[in-house]
Write an enzyme that holds these catalytic residues in place. Structure first.
Site, PDB file in Angstrom:
ATOM      1  N   ASP A   1      -5.583  -6.563   5.753  1.00 23.16           N
ATOM      2  CA  ASP A   1      -6.774  -5.800   5.366  1.00 23.16           C
ATOM      3  C   ASP A   1      -7.901  -6.763   5.019  1.00 23.16           C
ATOM      4  OD1 ASP A   1      -8.434  -3.799   4.538  1.00 23.16           O
ATOM      5  OD2 ASP A   1      -7.267  -3.227   2.778  1.00 23.16           O
TER       6      ASP A   1
ATOM      7  N   TYR B   1       0.826  -1.218   0.000  1.00 23.26           N
ATOM      8  CA  TYR B   1       0.000   0.000   0.000  1.00 23.26           C
ATOM      9  C   TYR B   1       0.856   1.263   0.000  1.00 23.26           C
ATOM     10  CZ  TYR B   1      -4.143  -2.855   1.067  1.00 23.26           C
ATOM     11  OH  TYR B   1      -5.158  -3.777   1.015  1.00 23.26           O
TER      12      TYR B   1
ATOM     13  N   ASP C   1     -11.217  -8.209   7.751  1.00 21.01           N
ATOM     14  CA  ASP C   1     -12.633  -8.023   7.421  1.00 21.01           C
ATOM     15  C   ASP C   1     -13.356  -9.363   7.399  1.00 21.01           C
ATOM     16  OD1 ASP C   1     -12.343  -5.306   7.186  1.00 21.01           O
ATOM     17  OD2 ASP C   1     -13.544  -5.190   5.347  1.00 21.01           O
TER      18      ASP C   1
ATOM     19  N   ASP D   1      -3.780 -17.884   1.117  1.00 20.85           N
ATOM     20  CA  ASP D   1      -4.971 -18.523   0.544  1.00 20.85           C
ATOM     21  C   ASP D   1      -5.500 -19.593   1.498  1.00 20.85           C
ATOM     22  OD1 ASP D   1      -2.520 -19.667  -0.019  1.00 20.85           O
ATOM     23  OD2 ASP D   1      -3.096 -20.445  -1.983  1.00 20.85           O
TER      24      ASP D   1
ATOM     25  N   LYS E   1       2.848 -15.309   1.750  1.00 17.06           N
ATOM     26  CA  LYS E   1       2.751 -16.021   0.471  1.00 17.06           C
ATOM     27  C   LYS E   1       4.193 -16.316   0.065  1.00 17.06           C
ATOM     28  CE  LYS E   1       0.176 -17.540  -2.976  1.00 17.06           C
ATOM     29  NZ  LYS E   1      -0.737 -18.688  -2.839  1.00 17.06           N
TER      30      LYS E   1
END
Ligand code: NAD
Length: 362
Positions: free
Chosen positions: A248, A141, A252, A224, A192
């Site tokens: 992020d 980000y 959620d 994943d 990852k």
């Protein structure tokens, strides 16, 4: 010694829910001997209306001086047509970056009384208590270079950079291990590493930091798989630590396991455990001014403030127990009403009920 708390109600339902949390802070002073000084300031749309700026200098100065910040929420349709640099949300991002709040802590805790509020089966989520530790000021980000450019053949491409320095990984890993020590002593680091070198490095550094915490069990998952496991069997997790973007998304996802956006607090911490505490939801303009919003996420944010910045774990427990007690008594704001035989209460009635049960614990 007195601790100074900056109170930033913000917009929409922000002032209504923060008012209830302030009552809790006042009760902690009156009945539990906590020594606080509360100072209120404008942020977001309310600050734009009054000063033309989403984060006025006085507000930023106050937040910097404070031992902790309590924020309601910012934003709303009134300010949506403003240039992006002048929107209420800039106030929030400005606070995060100016205060160096690199660690975002989001608990996904399901009160047993609300087990039927989740979209998942009760046996999957009952007893759920996960803490997601998300890196908040680095990663893809913020990485440079970034942008959209035109190639020599005229085709356009968008690009971002995923980059993590060792020191950034070390400090977020430490937050996760320290938090785990206060909980079930298990950390799962999510990356990852099989595809992205930046997160292969993330894993190496987390393993190295983990050697300083032999009492905490460390495991690793690819993101994943972590997403799948969160839905399949979420109770396997205690603390999860991950990068800005993965956090992020996963936080959620995890928050919805608990069923209600009106129940979930969050903390964003700097290197010295100074923090900004806020509910995870927004300013809910659709219900603002109606005295129907759920104040419990904000009250639970006060509990996090007590635990992490004010180092008052016993008082944090008391606030959480008071919240659980009102749920046990069957009191529900509209968002958590469900289909059971519950008593519908307003924002202020819910706040009063928490105060009453808190005082009984004094
Ligand atoms: P939202 O979280 O404000 O609302 C989503 C839905 O949840 C709405 O139906 C709302 O009524 C409900 N809801 C939210 N909090 C509730 C509570 N405490 N009790 C009962 N119901 C509640 O998200 P949105 O509608 O996407 O955004 C509204 C505004 O908030 C936007 O301007 C957005 O930018 C801003 N926002 C701010 C923050 C923040 O300040 N941290 C976070 C997210 C969104």
């Amino acid at each position: 010694m007195s601790k100074m708390i900056a109170i930033l109600p913000g917009d929409g339902i922000g002032p209504e829910i923060v008012a209830e949390a302030v009552k809790v802070l006042n009760a902690l002073q009156q009945h539990f001997g906590l020594d606080l000084e509360l100072q209120e300031a404008l942020v977001g749309g309310a600050a734009i209306d009054a000063t033309g700026q989403p984060l006025p200098k006085e507000t930023l100065d106050l937040a910097k001086r404070a031992d902790a910040v309590l924020l309601g929420a910012v934003g709303g349709p009134k300010w949506e047509s403003l240039d992006i640099s002048m929107r209420p949300e800039k106030g929030l991002l400005g606070l995060r970056s100016e205060l160096g709040l690199f660690a975002n802590l989001r608990p996904a805790l399901l009160f047993p009384e609300l087990v039927d509020a989740s979209t998942l089966k009760p046996e999957v989520v009952a007893g759920l208590d996960i803490l997601i530790v998300r890196e908040l000021t680095g990663g893809i980000y913020f990485g440079k270079p970034r942008g959209i450019r035109t190639l020599e053949n005229g085709e356009k491409e968008g690009f971002n950079t995923l980059v993590y320095r060792e020191s950034e990984i070390v400090r977020i890993a430490r937050v996760a291990f320290e938090a785990a020590r206060q909980r079930q002593k298990r950390v799962c680091s999510v990356d990852k590493a099989n595809v992205l070198e930046a997160t292969e490095f993330w894993r190496q550094v987390v393993i190295k930091v983990g050697q300083e915490y032999p009492d905490v069990e460390l495991s690793h998952l690819y993101v994943d798989n972590a997403a799948m496991q969160l839905v399949r069997y979420p109770k396997q997790f205690d603390v999860m630590v991950t990068t800005n973007m993965f956090g992020d998304i996963l936080s959620d996802l995890a928050s919805m396991l608990t069923g209600s956006i009106g129940m979930l607090p969050s903390a964003s911490l700097d290197a010295n455990q100074k923090g900004m505490y806020e509910p995870i939801h927004g300013s809910a303009p659709d219900i603002a001014g109606q005295n129907v919003a759920n104040p419990l996420a904000t009250i639970l944010s006060v509990a996090m403030m007590l635990r992490y910045s004010l180092r008052e774990a016993a008082l944090a427990d008391a606030v959480e127990r008071a919240v659980q007690q009102v749920l046990r008594e069957g009191l529900r704001t509209r968002d958590i009403l469900g289909s059971g035989n519950y008593t519908l209460v307003s924002t202020s009635e819910m706040g009063e009920a928490v105060l009453k049960s808190l005082k009984q614990l004094a």
